[in-house]
Design a protein around this motif. Structure first.
Motif, PDB file in Angstrom:
ATOM      1  N   THR A  11      58.534  38.766  58.203  1.00  0.00           N
ATOM      2  CA  THR A  11      59.492  37.976  58.975  1.00  0.00           C
ATOM      3  C   THR A  11      59.212  38.120  60.466  1.00  0.00           C
ATOM      4  OG1 THR A  11      61.138  38.244  57.255  1.00  0.00           O
ATOM      5  CG2 THR A  11      61.950  37.622  59.424  1.00  0.00           C
ATOM      6  N   GLU A  12      58.906  39.331  60.910  1.00  0.00           N
ATOM      7  CA  GLU A  12      58.631  39.566  62.322  1.00  0.00           C
ATOM      8  C   GLU A  12      57.372  38.826  62.759  1.00  0.00           C
ATOM      9  OE1 GLU A  12      59.195  42.111  60.073  1.00  0.00           O
ATOM     10  OE2 GLU A  12      61.292  42.257  60.630  1.00  0.00           O
ATOM     11  N   GLU A  13      56.318  38.846  61.932  1.00  0.00           N
ATOM     12  CA  GLU A  13      55.082  38.131  62.271  1.00  0.00           C
ATOM     13  C   GLU A  13      55.311  36.630  62.335  1.00  0.00           C
ATOM     14  OE1 GLU A  13      51.755  41.116  60.275  1.00  0.00           O
ATOM     15  OE2 GLU A  13      52.751  39.620  59.035  1.00  0.00           O
ATOM     16  N   ALA A  14      56.091  36.098  61.396  1.00  0.00           N
ATOM     17  CA  ALA A  14      56.372  34.662  61.399  1.00  0.00           C
ATOM     18  C   ALA A  14      57.159  34.262  62.635  1.00  0.00           C
ATOM     19  CB  ALA A  14      57.136  34.265  60.137  1.00  0.00           C
ATOM     20  N   VAL A  34      62.190  28.630  54.688  1.00  0.00           N
ATOM     21  CA  VAL A  34      61.202  27.578  54.474  1.00  0.00           C
ATOM     22  C   VAL A  34      60.269  27.545  55.672  1.00  0.00           C
ATOM     23  CG1 VAL A  34      60.847  25.103  54.105  1.00  0.00           C
ATOM     24  CG2 VAL A  34      62.817  26.246  53.064  1.00  0.00           C
ATOM     25  N   LEU A  35      58.966  27.667  55.397  1.00  0.00           N
ATOM     26  CA  LEU A  35      57.947  27.604  56.438  1.00  0.00           C
ATOM     27  C   LEU A  35      57.235  26.268  56.321  1.00  0.00           C
ATOM     28  CD1 LEU A  35      58.107  30.749  55.347  1.00  0.00           C
ATOM     29  CD2 LEU A  35      56.358  31.024  57.078  1.00  0.00           C
ATOM     30  N   PHE A  36      57.082  25.558  57.413  1.00  0.00           N
ATOM     31  CA  PHE A  36      56.374  24.285  57.437  1.00  0.00           C
ATOM     32  C   PHE A  36      54.966  24.556  57.939  1.00  0.00           C
ATOM     33  CE2 PHE A  36      60.832  23.380  57.737  1.00  0.00           C
ATOM     34  CZ  PHE A  36      60.997  22.326  56.871  1.00  0.00           C
ATOM     35  N   ASP A  37      53.960  24.271  57.090  1.00  0.00           N
ATOM     36  CA  ASP A  37      52.581  24.623  57.400  1.00  0.00           C
ATOM     37  C   ASP A  37      51.663  23.459  57.051  1.00  0.00           C
ATOM     38  OD1 ASP A  37      50.087  25.732  57.760  1.00  0.00           O
ATOM     39  OD2 ASP A  37      50.373  27.358  56.330  1.00  0.00           O
ATOM     40  N   ALA A  39      56.153  28.320  46.435  1.00  0.00           N
ATOM     41  CA  ALA A  39      57.391  29.092  46.375  1.00  0.00           C
ATOM     42  C   ALA A  39      57.039  30.522  46.004  1.00  0.00           C
ATOM     43  CB  ALA A  39      58.347  28.514  45.331  1.00  0.00           C
ATOM     44  N   SER A  40      57.790  31.459  46.544  1.00  0.00           N
ATOM     45  CA  SER A  40      57.569  32.847  46.174  1.00  0.00           C
ATOM     46  C   SER A  40      57.907  33.029  44.695  1.00  0.00           C
ATOM     47  CB  SER A  40      58.440  33.775  47.028  1.00  0.00           C
ATOM     48  OG  SER A  40      59.809  33.558  46.752  1.00  0.00           O
ATOM     49  N   LEU A  41      57.303  34.028  44.087  1.00  0.00           N
ATOM     50  CA  LEU A  41      57.602  34.324  42.682  1.00  0.00           C
ATOM     51  C   LEU A  41      59.081  34.667  42.514  1.00  0.00           C
ATOM     52  CD1 LEU A  41      54.448  36.424  41.697  1.00  0.00           C
ATOM     53  CD2 LEU A  41      54.951  34.042  41.099  1.00  0.00           C
ATOM     54  N   ALA A  42      59.631  35.420  43.481  1.00  0.00           N
ATOM     55  CA  ALA A  42      61.052  35.792  43.408  1.00  0.00           C
ATOM     56  C   ALA A  42      61.936  34.553  43.396  1.00  0.00           C
ATOM     57  CB  ALA A  42      61.422  36.697  44.579  1.00  0.00           C
ATOM     58  N   LEU A  43      61.610  33.572  44.204  1.00  0.00           N
ATOM     59  CA  LEU A  43      62.387  32.334  44.252  1.00  0.00           C
ATOM     60  C   LEU A  43      62.187  31.518  42.984  1.00  0.00           C
ATOM     61  CD1 LEU A  43      64.168  30.339  45.836  1.00  0.00           C
ATOM     62  CD2 LEU A  43      62.060  29.451  46.888  1.00  0.00           C
ATOM     63  N   SER A  44      60.938  31.357  42.574  1.00  0.00           N
ATOM     64  CA  SER A  44      60.653  30.507  41.409  1.00  0.00           C
ATOM     65  C   SER A  44      61.228  31.079  40.111  1.00  0.00           C
ATOM     66  CB  SER A  44      59.156  30.258  41.266  1.00  0.00           C
ATOM     67  OG  SER A  44      58.463  31.444  40.949  1.00  0.00           O
ATOM     68  N   ILE A  62      53.599  31.500  43.931  1.00  0.00           N
ATOM     69  CA  ILE A  62      52.574  32.461  44.356  1.00  0.00           C
ATOM     70  C   ILE A  62      53.274  33.726  44.844  1.00  0.00           C
ATOM     71  CG2 ILE A  62      50.825  30.741  44.977  1.00  0.00           C
ATOM     72  CD1 ILE A  62      51.602  31.224  47.928  1.00  0.00           C
ATOM     73  N   PRO A  63      52.521  34.842  44.931  1.00  0.00           N
ATOM     74  CA  PRO A  63      53.131  36.076  45.445  1.00  0.00           C
ATOM     75  C   PRO A  63      53.441  35.964  46.941  1.00  0.00           C
ATOM     76  CG  PRO A  63      51.085  36.552  44.263  1.00  0.00           C
ATOM     77  CD  PRO A  63      51.171  35.069  44.438  1.00  0.00           C
ATOM     78  N   LEU A  64      54.712  35.952  47.270  1.00  0.00           N
ATOM     79  CA  LEU A  64      55.211  36.004  48.647  1.00  0.00           C
ATOM     80  C   LEU A  64      56.407  36.937  48.640  1.00  0.00           C
ATOM     81  CD1 LEU A  64      55.388  32.200  49.604  1.00  0.00           C
ATOM     82  CD2 LEU A  64      53.805  33.873  50.544  1.00  0.00           C
ATOM     83  N   ARG A  65      56.720  37.525  49.760  1.00  0.00           N
ATOM     84  CA  ARG A  65      57.875  38.413  49.837  1.00  0.00           C
ATOM     85  C   ARG A  65      59.155  37.604  49.982  1.00  0.00           C
ATOM     86  NH1 ARG A  65      54.392  41.030  53.969  1.00  0.00           N
ATOM     87  NH2 ARG A  65      53.161  42.536  52.814  1.00  0.00           N
ATOM     88  N   GLY A  66      60.186  37.968  49.219  1.00  0.00           N
ATOM     89  CA  GLY A  66      61.508  37.366  49.372  1.00  0.00           C
ATOM     90  C   GLY A  66      61.620  35.961  48.821  1.00  0.00           C
ATOM     91  N   ASN A  67      62.733  35.311  49.150  1.00  0.00           N
ATOM     92  CA  ASN A  67      62.976  33.925  48.738  1.00  0.00           C
ATOM     93  C   ASN A  67      62.380  33.011  49.799  1.00  0.00           C
ATOM     94  OD1 ASN A  67      64.347  34.572  46.435  1.00  0.00           O
ATOM     95  ND2 ASN A  67      66.365  34.358  47.335  1.00  0.00           N
ATOM     96  N   LYS A  68      61.126  32.623  49.588  1.00  0.00           N
ATOM     97  CA  LYS A  68      60.427  31.804  50.574  1.00  0.00           C
ATOM     98  C   LYS A  68      59.786  30.604  49.912  1.00  0.00           C
ATOM     99  CE  LYS A  68      59.283  35.418  53.829  1.00  0.00           C
ATOM    100  NZ  LYS A  68      58.347  36.499  53.990  1.00  0.00           N
ATOM    101  N   ALA A  69      59.698  29.535  50.699  1.00  0.00           N
ATOM    102  CA  ALA A  69      58.948  28.351  50.293  1.00  0.00           C
ATOM    103  C   ALA A  69      58.071  27.957  51.468  1.00  0.00           C
ATOM    104  CB  ALA A  69      59.881  27.205  49.917  1.00  0.00           C
TER     105      ALA A  69
END
Length: 166
Positions: free
Chosen positions: A11-14, A34-37, A45-50, A99-106
């Motif tokens: 989160t800090e890096e983002a 949600v990150l727009f890239d 989506a993170s595995l935790a979210l999906s 995919i593996p991402l930390r937390g509830n992220k898309a």
């Protein structure tokens, strides 16, 4: 074999990265970062979210190798079609690959951005998106705090009219 690239940020890096526009929205009725890239070929989506999605994922036409943190690569073959991304009062459909991402992220990538008339201004940390109803919303990304930020009443009214209230 198709390849895609994704970077796993804390989160800090983002927050500190000027090339990442991110904001909290709702994905399938779950509060998510949600990150727009525009550098990501697909949306993820993170595995935790999906794991919290209802329904069964579909199969991609071909497996996809996705580069994630630490130069690791994961192979993915499934995706969730037609997930709901709710931004302000508008709902959008987005296909998400877990995919593996930390937390509830898309991560919203080129596949979604190109079909929704996007304009990303990384310097101002803004994303402009055409809505299903034909309008436009402006998504202000989180910006690093740099002390006191002042805003005129006229500019505040403009932001509220554009749907950018926080």
């Amino acid at each position: 074999m198709a390849r895609s690239r994704n970077f796993q940020l804390t989160t800090e890096e983002a927050r500190a990265d000027p090339d990442v526009v991110k904001e909290s929205f709702v994905v399938n009725e779950i509060s998510s970062m949600v990150l727009f890239d525009s550098g990501a070929s697909l949306s993820f989506a993170s595995l935790a979210l999906s794991k919290r999605f209802s329904g069964t994922p579909g199969e991609l036409d071909f497996p996809l190798d996705v580069e994630i943190a630490d130069d690791r690569t994961v192979r993915v073959a499934r995706f969730y079609r037609g997930c709901t991304l709710r931004m302000f009062d508008e709902q959008f459909s987005v296909d998400l690959v877990p995919i593996p991402l930390r937390g509830n992220k898309a991560i919203v990538g080129k596949d979604w951005l190109s079909s929704n008339g996007k304009v990303i201004d990384y310097e101002l940390q803004l994303v402009r998106v055409r809505t299903p109803s034909g309008g436009e919303i402006v998504i202000p990304g989180e910006r690093p705090q740099r002390g006191l930020i002042l805003c005129s009443a006229a500019r505040a009214r403009h932001y509220f009219e554009q749907g950018c209230a926080r």
